[in-house]
Structure formats: structure tokens, C-alpha cells
Write a protein that holds these residues in place. Structure first.
Motif, PDB file in Angstrom:
ATOM      1  N   TYR A   1     -31.813  -0.284  18.379  1.00  0.00           N
ATOM      2  CA  TYR A   1     -32.739   1.255  18.334  1.00  0.00           C
ATOM      3  C   TYR A   1     -31.731   2.331  19.353  1.00  0.00           C
ATOM      4  CZ  TYR A   1     -36.520   4.122  19.609  1.00  0.00           C
ATOM      5  OH  TYR A   1     -37.228   5.578  20.045  1.00  0.00           O
TER       6      TYR A   1
ATOM      7  N   TRP B   1     -45.147   3.686  16.327  1.00  0.00           N
ATOM      8  CA  TRP B   1     -44.580   2.393  15.808  1.00  0.00           C
ATOM      9  C   TRP B   1     -45.892   1.623  14.994  1.00  0.00           C
ATOM     10  CZ3 TRP B   1     -39.847   0.976  17.866  1.00  0.00           C
ATOM     11  CH2 TRP B   1     -39.088   1.614  19.173  1.00  0.00           C
TER      12      TRP B   1
ATOM     13  N   LEU C   1     -41.380  -4.866  12.363  1.00  0.00           N
ATOM     14  CA  LEU C   1     -41.934  -3.838  13.669  1.00  0.00           C
ATOM     15  C   LEU C   1     -41.251  -2.232  12.828  1.00  0.00           C
ATOM     16  CD1 LEU C   1     -43.007  -1.954  15.606  1.00  0.00           C
ATOM     17  CD2 LEU C   1     -40.278  -3.300  16.354  1.00  0.00           C
TER      18      LEU C   1
ATOM     19  N   LYS D   1     -40.797   2.030  13.265  1.00  0.00           N
ATOM     20  CA  LYS D   1     -40.596   3.292  14.072  1.00  0.00           C
ATOM     21  C   LYS D   1     -40.909   4.432  13.220  1.00  0.00           C
ATOM     22  CE  LYS D   1     -39.791   5.799  17.641  1.00  0.00           C
ATOM     23  NZ  LYS D   1     -40.627   6.926  16.962  1.00  0.00           N
TER      24      LYS D   1
ATOM     25  N   THR E   1     -41.331   6.742   7.425  1.00  0.00           N
ATOM     26  CA  THR E   1     -40.367   5.449   8.946  1.00  0.00           C
ATOM     27  C   THR E   1     -39.245   5.395   8.411  1.00  0.00           C
ATOM     28  OG1 THR E   1     -42.305   4.058   7.471  1.00  0.00           O
ATOM     29  CG2 THR E   1     -40.724   2.491   8.145  1.00  0.00           C
TER      30      THR E   1
ATOM     31  N   GLN F   1     -36.924  -0.136  10.408  1.00  0.00           N
ATOM     32  CA  GLN F   1     -37.759  -0.921  10.876  1.00  0.00           C
ATOM     33  C   GLN F   1     -36.450  -2.420  10.825  1.00  0.00           C
ATOM     34  OE1 GLN F   1     -38.289  -0.423   6.153  1.00  0.00           O
ATOM     35  NE2 GLN F   1     -40.270  -1.327   6.403  1.00  0.00           N
TER      36      GLN F   1
ATOM     37  N   VAL G   1     -46.502  -2.308  22.328  1.00  0.00           N
ATOM     38  CA  VAL G   1     -45.103  -2.015  22.556  1.00  0.00           C
ATOM     39  C   VAL G   1     -44.686  -1.068  23.404  1.00  0.00           C
ATOM     40  CG1 VAL G   1     -42.877  -0.255  21.220  1.00  0.00           C
ATOM     41  CG2 VAL G   1     -44.731  -1.545  20.193  1.00  0.00           C
TER      42      VAL G   1
ATOM     43  N   GLY H   1     -39.746   0.299  23.806  1.00  0.00           N
ATOM     44  CA  GLY H   1     -39.074  -0.002  22.834  1.00  0.00           C
ATOM     45  C   GLY H   1     -39.260  -1.308  22.063  1.00  0.00           C
TER      46      GLY H   1
END
Length: 406
Positions: A129, A284, A298, A300, A308, A311, A326, A329
């Protein structure tokens, strides 16, 4: 003396005999009554003396027993203090040992992120991420705990809007409900008759579980569409995300969550299928599927469109998990036991890959043996809002840089 005087004297003499007789009877009656009263007084005195003697005997018997009970109480108190001290030492030793030997689930991060065994590689899945903020903090410890009150049932959610008014409190009681309580400030929520101070917001569809989130003036929650999890039909094991405008009280967007075969992500919280979370980076979702029914996933999300964006398959196990949140991040998963004991963060997963398992702290929560139905992180306050068996609790967090050693 006139001629009538002898007659008067004779008349009085004739009545004096009956009067003396009546007086005699009256005196005898009074004497009998006085004798009866004296007898009763004597009986009362005897009974009082007997009761006093019995009380003295009882007191003499009880005093040694009370002295023994007091000594036993002091011995039990001393023993309890000794046991409490031993438990404290054991907990510190366990904390130290587990800090020196990190939990095994977090060691699997490298395999999951770098494409080792179990990596799925579906488009934007399991890619690192890219942070959109300069947030680089992680939890060092849960510094303190404050129990606000007890409101509602054993499961629910209470939170603030991290992007909205700093004082407003949102309370969502239950795992299948359609009415949220909104309090103008925390002080109103802590009052004895708190519900009278709250405004009520009714959503068009009931929520499922305790995974709701208030973010930017909107209530995000999961609903079970007809045929959703447990309902059969084409939409079996799917959930719909709802974006509800709290001010206008209208649904502004909705989307079917793009994951098949949804199952509860937390082994100890069976009613929640999608747990929504917010941090410095945005929105999230924590979930799990039958494809890998042992670990959490998980995602985002885009708070505007509910799309979405990314993932991840995390190494954090579902078993004995009760809640998660969370921060910057990084997903932190809280574990417990059944029956409930002392909760602990036992697994973390950094979607950006900055926080390594060796640098991740795994702190216990302050001593309270309960079960968290929900945990909501407020990035503005760096606090957790917890629902623990009907009690509303605030945890203050102590942070450190992700690059720092534990």
C-alpha cells in the motif's frame, strides 16, 4: 336548732352505713388490682433477668468465634494480596517473554506480502500500500482505561466522527437494529437518563453485527440483502455496504461487497461479517471468506464510491479474535479467550510493509476481564472507543515511530 334538725341527723345516720360498705369494697378492689400489677411486674423482672443472662451467655460464646473469624479474614486478605502480587509478577514475566519471542502468526507476513506460499495475486491484491499521508506511527502500549458507563446490551458500538464535530457521540446498540442514538456531547451521554438527551436517527435497513462506522458525516454499515448470509438464495454469503447521510437521513450510495463466501472474521464475535474501520489514511474493511477460513482479510475502500481499491490476505488468524482496528495503515487484531479473560493485541499487519514483525509491539489491554464487541480508533484523539459487555470504555494509546525498536 329548729324542729327539723333531728330528722336531718336521723336521715344522715341512716345512709352512713351503705356508704361505708361501698368504700370498703372499693378499697378491696384496688388492693386486688395492685397485687395483680405487682405480680406482673415481678414476672417481667424475672423474664428480663433471664433474657439478660441469656444475652451474656450468647455474647460470651460469640466473642471467641468473632475473634477467630477476624483472624481468618485477615489471613485470607493477606493471602489474596500475596496471590495478586504473584499474578502481577507473572503477567510482567509473560509480557517480557512474549516480547522477546514474538507471536508466530506475525512471522508469516513476509510470505503473504512477497508472494510466497498462499499468495493469490488477483489484480490489486496483496500489493504494498502506498501511503497518502506521512503517518508513520504504531502502538507502543495501551496507556490507560476509563469506563464511562453501562448503556444498552452486551454487543454494540459507540464512537465519534474523526472528521466531524469533536464532541458528538454516536451509539448503535445491538447487532440487528435500525436506530442510532446521537448525543451532542460526552457529558450528556454519561448522565443517568442519557437516552432522553439523545436524538434518534433511524436508518432504512437494519445493520448487521457491530462493524458500523461514522466517518465524514456519514454512517457506513453492512446490511443483509434478501438472500444474504444465513438467508439462502443467489446472494448467500454476500453483504451490501450502505452509505447513509446522517444530516439528511438519506441513503446516498450502496454497493455489494466484492467478496464471495463471507464468514465472520472474528472467532469470538459471530454476528459481525464486515468490520469497518477508519484511520489517518481513510476507510478500511476487515473480513474473512471461506477461501481461507483461518485468516483475516483487509480491504482499502473509497469512502466516496464504496469501491474496493486494494485487498490483502493477512497472516492474522480468526481463531480467538474478538475485534480489530487500523492505525496508519496497520491492522491490529485483538484476541481473547472463551470465557473472556484479559484481551491482547497479538497480531499486526502493515499494508505498506514498513512495520516489521520484529518491531511490532503486542501489548495487553489494562486489566479488565471482559469481551470487546467492537473497537473504534479515533485518529484525531489517538484513542479507542470500546464496547465491552455493555460497558462503554475509552483506551488511551501511546505511540512511537514504526522504525523504532520495541
Amino acid at each position: 336548732m329548729g324542729p327539723r334538725s333531728p330528722l336531718l341527723i336521723l336521715f344522715l345516720l341512716s345512709w352512713s352505713g351503705p356508704l361505708r360498705g361501698q368504700q370498703h369494697h372499693l378499697v378491696e378492689y384496688m388492693e386486688r388490682r395492685l397485687a395483680a400489677l405487682e405480680e406482673r411486674l415481678a414476672q417481667c423482672q424475672d423474664q428480663s433477668s433471664r433474657h439478660a443472662a441469656e444475652l451474656r451467655d450468647f455474647k460470651n460464646k460469640m466473642l471467641p468465634l468473632l475473634e477467630v473469624a477476624e483472624k481468618e479474614r485477615e489471613a485470607l486478605r493477606t493471602e489474596a494480596d500475596t496471590i495478586s502480587g504473584r499474578v502481577d509478577r507473572l503477567e510482567r514475566e509473560v509480557d517480557y517473554l512474549e516480547t522477546q519471542n514474538p507471536a508466530l502468526p506475525c512471522v508469516e507476513v513476509d510470505e503473504k506480502v512477497t508472494g510466497g506460499p498462499g499468495a493469490k495475486g488477483k489484480g490489486r491484491r496483496n500489493e504494498k500500500y502506498d501511503m497518502v499521508t506521512d503517518c508513520g506511527y504504531t502502538i507502543s502500549q495501551v496507556r490507560s482505561m476509563k469506563i464511562l458507563k453501562r448503556f444498552g446490551g452486551p454487543a454494540g458500538l459507540w464512537t465519534k466522527d474523526p472528521l466531524g464535530p469533536a464532541e458528538k457521540i454516536y451509539v448503535l446498540d445491538g447487532t440487528q437494529n435500525d436506530t442510532a442514538f446521537v448525543f451532542p456531547r460526552l457529558r450528556d451521554f454519561t448522565l443517568a437518563m442519557a437516552a432522553r438527551k439523545a436524538s434518534r436517527v433511524r436508518v432504512p435497513f437494519p445493520w448487521v453485527g457491530t462493524g458500523q462506522l461514522v466517518y465524514g458525516g456519514f454512517l457506513y454499515y453492512a446490511r443483509r440483502p434478501p438472500g444474504g448470509p444465513g438467508g439462502g438464495g443467489e446472494l448467500e454469503n454476500t453483504l451490501q455496504l450502505i452509505k447513509f447521510h446522517l444530516a439528511n437521513r438519506t441513503v446516498v450510495d450502496s454497493s455489494v461487497f466484492p467478496a464471495e463466501g463471507l464468514i465472520p472474521p472474528y472467532g469470538l464475535t459471530a454476528d459481525t461479517y464486515i468490520d469497518l474501520a477508519a484511520d489517518e489514511e481513510g476507510l478500511w474493511a476487515v473480513y474473512a471468506t471461506r477461501e481461507d477460513d483461518r485468516h483475516l482479510c483487509l480491504a482499502k475502500l473509497d469512502p466516496q464510491t464504496l469501491d474496493t481499491e486494494q485487498q490483502w490476505d493477512t497472516p492474522c488468524p480468526r481463531e480467538n479474535a474478538e475485534a480489530a482496528f487500523v492505525i496508519c495503515g496497520t491492522l491490529y487484531v485483538v484476541y481473547n479467550t472463551r470465557p473472556a479473560s484479559r484481551a491482547r493485541i497479538q497480531c499486526s499487519f502493515d499494508a505498506s510493509g514498513t512495520l516489521t514483525p520484529e518491531r511490532a509491539a503486542l501489548p495487553y489491554f489494562p486489566r479488565r476481564y471482559g469481551a470487546h464487541a467492537s473497537l473504534r480508533y479515533n485518529p484525531r484523539e489517538r484513542q479507542l472507543y470500546a464496547w465491552d459487555d455493555g460497558y462503554q470504555i475509552v483506551y488511551k494509546l501511546e505511540m512511537r515511530k514504526k522504525e523504532e525498536e520495541v
